[in-house]
Write an enzyme that holds these catalytic residues in place. Sequence first.
Site, PDB file in Angstrom:
ATOM      1  CB  CYS A   2     -83.301 -47.126 -66.566  1.00  0.00           C
ATOM      2  SG  CYS A   2     -81.792 -47.121 -65.632  1.00  0.00           S
ATOM      3  NE  ARG A  27     -87.466 -43.479 -69.000  1.00  0.00           N
ATOM      4  CZ  ARG A  27     -88.558 -43.178 -68.131  1.00  0.00           C
ATOM      5  NH1 ARG A  27     -89.739 -42.553 -68.674  1.00  0.00           N
ATOM      6  NH2 ARG A  27     -88.596 -43.403 -66.895  1.00  0.00           N
ATOM      7  CD1 TRP A  73     -78.493 -41.425 -67.479  1.00  0.00           C
ATOM      8  CD2 TRP A  73     -78.663 -41.627 -65.246  1.00  0.00           C
ATOM      9  NE1 TRP A  73     -78.097 -40.450 -67.165  1.00  0.00           N
ATOM     10  CE2 TRP A  73     -78.248 -40.668 -65.619  1.00  0.00           C
ATOM     11  CE3 TRP A  73     -78.869 -42.222 -64.189  1.00  0.00           C
ATOM     12  CZ2 TRP A  73     -77.769 -39.637 -64.751  1.00  0.00           C
ATOM     13  CZ3 TRP A  73     -78.535 -41.227 -63.048  1.00  0.00           C
ATOM     14  CH2 TRP A  73     -78.025 -40.090 -63.323  1.00  0.00           C
ATOM     15  CG  ASN A  99     -86.411 -47.087 -64.139  1.00  0.00           C
ATOM     16  OD1 ASN A  99     -85.492 -46.430 -63.695  1.00  0.00           O
ATOM     17  ND2 ASN A  99     -87.309 -46.331 -64.905  1.00  0.00           N
ATOM     18  N   GLY A 100     -84.748 -48.181 -61.326  1.00  0.00           N
ATOM     19  CA  GLY A 100     -84.712 -47.895 -59.913  1.00  0.00           C
ATOM     20  C   GLY A 100     -83.447 -48.293 -58.935  1.00  0.00           C
ATOM     21  CD  GLU A 480     -84.436 -23.088 -67.568  1.00  0.00           C
ATOM     22  OE1 GLU A 480     -83.958 -23.302 -66.354  1.00  0.00           O
ATOM     23  OE2 GLU A 480     -84.540 -23.630 -68.638  1.00  0.00           O
ATOM     24  CE  LYS A 484     -82.663 -25.924 -70.871  1.00  0.00           C
ATOM     25  NZ  LYS A 484     -83.509 -25.957 -69.785  1.00  0.00           N
ATOM     26  CD  GLU A 487     -80.397 -28.833 -69.470  1.00  0.00           C
ATOM     27  OE1 GLU A 487     -80.363 -29.733 -68.879  1.00  0.00           O
ATOM     28  OE2 GLU A 487     -81.123 -27.866 -69.849  1.00  0.00           O
ATOM     29  CG  HIS A 503     -72.368  -8.798 -52.757  1.00  0.00           C
ATOM     30  ND1 HIS A 503     -71.903  -8.060 -51.800  1.00  0.00           N
ATOM     31  CD2 HIS A 503     -73.493  -8.354 -53.365  1.00  0.00           C
ATOM     32  CE1 HIS A 503     -72.774  -6.975 -51.749  1.00  0.00           C
ATOM     33  NE2 HIS A 503     -73.789  -7.330 -52.404  1.00  0.00           N
ATOM     34  CE  LYS A 602     -87.885 -33.802 -70.955  1.00  0.00           C
ATOM     35  NZ  LYS A 602     -87.429 -32.304 -71.180  1.00  0.00           N
TER      36      LYS A 602
HETATM   37  O1  M6R Z   1     -89.531 -33.536 -64.887  1.00  0.00           O
HETATM   38  P1  M6R Z   1     -89.303 -32.263 -64.068  1.00  0.00           P
HETATM   39  O2  M6R Z   1     -89.494 -30.858 -64.576  1.00  0.00           O
HETATM   40  O3  M6R Z   1     -89.396 -32.497 -62.706  1.00  0.00           O
HETATM   41  O4  M6R Z   1     -87.581 -32.311 -64.148  1.00  0.00           O
HETATM   42  C1  M6R Z   1     -86.701 -31.342 -63.285  1.00  0.00           C
HETATM   43  C2  M6R Z   1     -85.349 -31.405 -63.800  1.00  0.00           C
HETATM   44  O5  M6R Z   1     -84.610 -32.859 -63.880  1.00  0.00           O
HETATM   45  C3  M6R Z   1     -85.322 -30.864 -65.288  1.00  0.00           C
HETATM   46  O6  M6R Z   1     -86.047 -29.477 -65.338  1.00  0.00           O
HETATM   47  C4  M6R Z   1     -83.954 -30.787 -65.795  1.00  0.00           C
HETATM   48  O7  M6R Z   1     -83.279 -29.589 -64.919  1.00  0.00           O
HETATM   49  C5  M6R Z   1     -83.747 -30.292 -67.335  1.00  0.00           C
HETATM   50  N1  M6R Z   1     -82.810 -31.059 -68.053  1.00  0.00           N
HETATM   51  C6  M6R Z   1     -83.549 -29.005 -67.578  1.00  0.00           C
HETATM   52  O8  M6R Z   1     -83.332 -28.507 -69.017  1.00  0.00           O
END
Ligand code: M6R
Length: 607
Positions: A2, A27, A73, A99-100, A480, A484, A487, A503, A602
């Site tokens: 949020c 965000r 959110w 927010n929270g 990673e 990518k 997501e 395995h 985000k």
């Molecule tokens: O702000 P942060 O680096 O702590 O965020 C951690 C994860 O939420 C963030 O890296 C998330 O996995 C991304 N969407 C990946 O692209």
Amino acid sequence: MCGIVGYSGFRQASSVLIAGLKRLEYRGYDSSGISVLNTQGLVTFKKTGKIINLQQIVPKDLQGLSGIGHTRWATHGGVTDRNAHPHNDGKNSISIVHNGIIENYISLKEMLKADGVVFKSETDSEVLAHLVAKFYEDDLEKAVKKALTLVKGTYGIICMHRDKPGILVGARNGSPLVLGIGEKEMFLASDVSAVIGYTKQGIYLVDREVIIVDENNYRSTDLGYQELDKKVEHISWELEELEKGGYPHFMLKEIFEQVDSIPRAYSGRIDEDLATAKLGGLNMTNRELLDVERIKIIAAGTSFHAGWVACYLMESMARIPCSIELASELRYRNPIVEKNTLYLALSQSGETADTLYALREIQRKGGRVLGICNVVGSTIARESDGGVYIHSGPEIAVASTKAFTSQITALYLFTLLLARMRSLSWEEGTTFINNLKKLPEMMQSLLETKDQIAALAKKYAHYQDFLFLGRGINYPGALEGALKLKEISYIHAEGFSAAEIKHGPIALINEETPSFFLVPDDGLKSKVISNMKEIKARKGLVIALAVEGDEEVAEIADDVLYVPRTHDFFYPFLMALPQQLFAYYCALELERDVDQPRNLAKSVTVE
Ligand code: M6R
């Protein structure tokens, strides 16, 4: 997660609020809303979906010089107009954005229902509006504070009252809130991106702080009436950094920015004469750095992968045992905090709740935590015992790209510093620095292969499952790559150590499951090649990321992308960029919302 924004000043509040909400879009959200105070009282509009939907219902000429806004959110209650914020009390005298998570909202709701309150939404946040209304006796600050004493959970809130024109009361506990100080106008927001179009002067609230704002003044207190002496800080981000600058998506812009963001992370931090790094904000003496016997990194998501890469370097080059743990897991397993272990909390946003709470748990046990963050003034940056900013500039796309390589850069510098205090020679340190400084040029050459990567993505985007495989220092890079792809394109992708497929995961292999191999020309190459052959023997498709001129890999793989030759330690940078572009172009091919993928936020400020 949020986003919240508040405004009090001389401009049309609705325009400022909507512009602010647009800046907070990155965000991640699924509905938005605003409340504005004008001669009709509190006027509230809220709508599910993108902010454009909200704009369609807010009259263009809406009067009112103060107001609050929110991008939601969903956590408690589905994505509906009713559940969107702001939430108002039954008499429409209080409006609040939150927010929270209010953890005890069920018992508070029961208490309020017993008073006759009728709830309009399924959210936890609505209780706040009714609680403030319950305690309101012509003093909004007092009512908000009274309400907050009953609340368990996290909040960043802004509240306004129909009878208090121009007054906003903000408070935080666990969810960020910043005050932007303008000329005859004030802004409250969950991050600076919503205010930097208007002012570069800001105040960051700390937990259990309440701020009372009108267009000209602010006053900050704790949850009682103890006034807090707040430092006004300069906000260094520029407005242009929040624009797409001619790119179709923030993600593509941020991938391209790595040519500049990597050198920004190391510039001014290298001592060529001594072949070491100089990192100002560590708050540690050389003696204390020498006493470090073990390093433990805590992080989430992409930051976790970046930290893992650095662990390999820390052990190989500085010979310091290094491990990494998901922050979310560490917090709840009663971690053993050892005296000479140094903890690194790694977070782009500096607001990730899992990482923040893990940091607090370690500090509670007496451990020392350095914060490695991008966002200046973020909670993790402020609460850690020292740290390093990665200086990658605002990262707007939900998928982290440039922050990943900047995090590795910052951690590599820290490793160099520790290594040079131990067994790394001047010559080795110099070679390391020279290799680091060659990266921007190499990243540039990789960007020039973007059309080839786009063509490859076109060929493969319609497969539904992918494996990403790497070994050694490139194993986290494979994880990673998978993250990518999944997501932003929603293609199912898993990352594994190439050695591990036998395995179990190799059972997934058939003509429909391509494997993306990271095959640098390092000591593990022959092993990875064997794994590629195992896949080919089972009719699996293989895409390989290999080093320029590697014929051996080209002969086995169905498709190859090349990266320039470098020292083994630096392949994680070069392997990251083509994978980022591959994910980007796959998502584009599938017409996904690249910058704001579904269900994601985000900055993940809830547990
Ligand atoms: O702000 P942060 O680096 O702590 O965020 C951690 C994860 O939420 C963030 O890296 C998330 O996995 C991304 N969407 C990946 O692209």
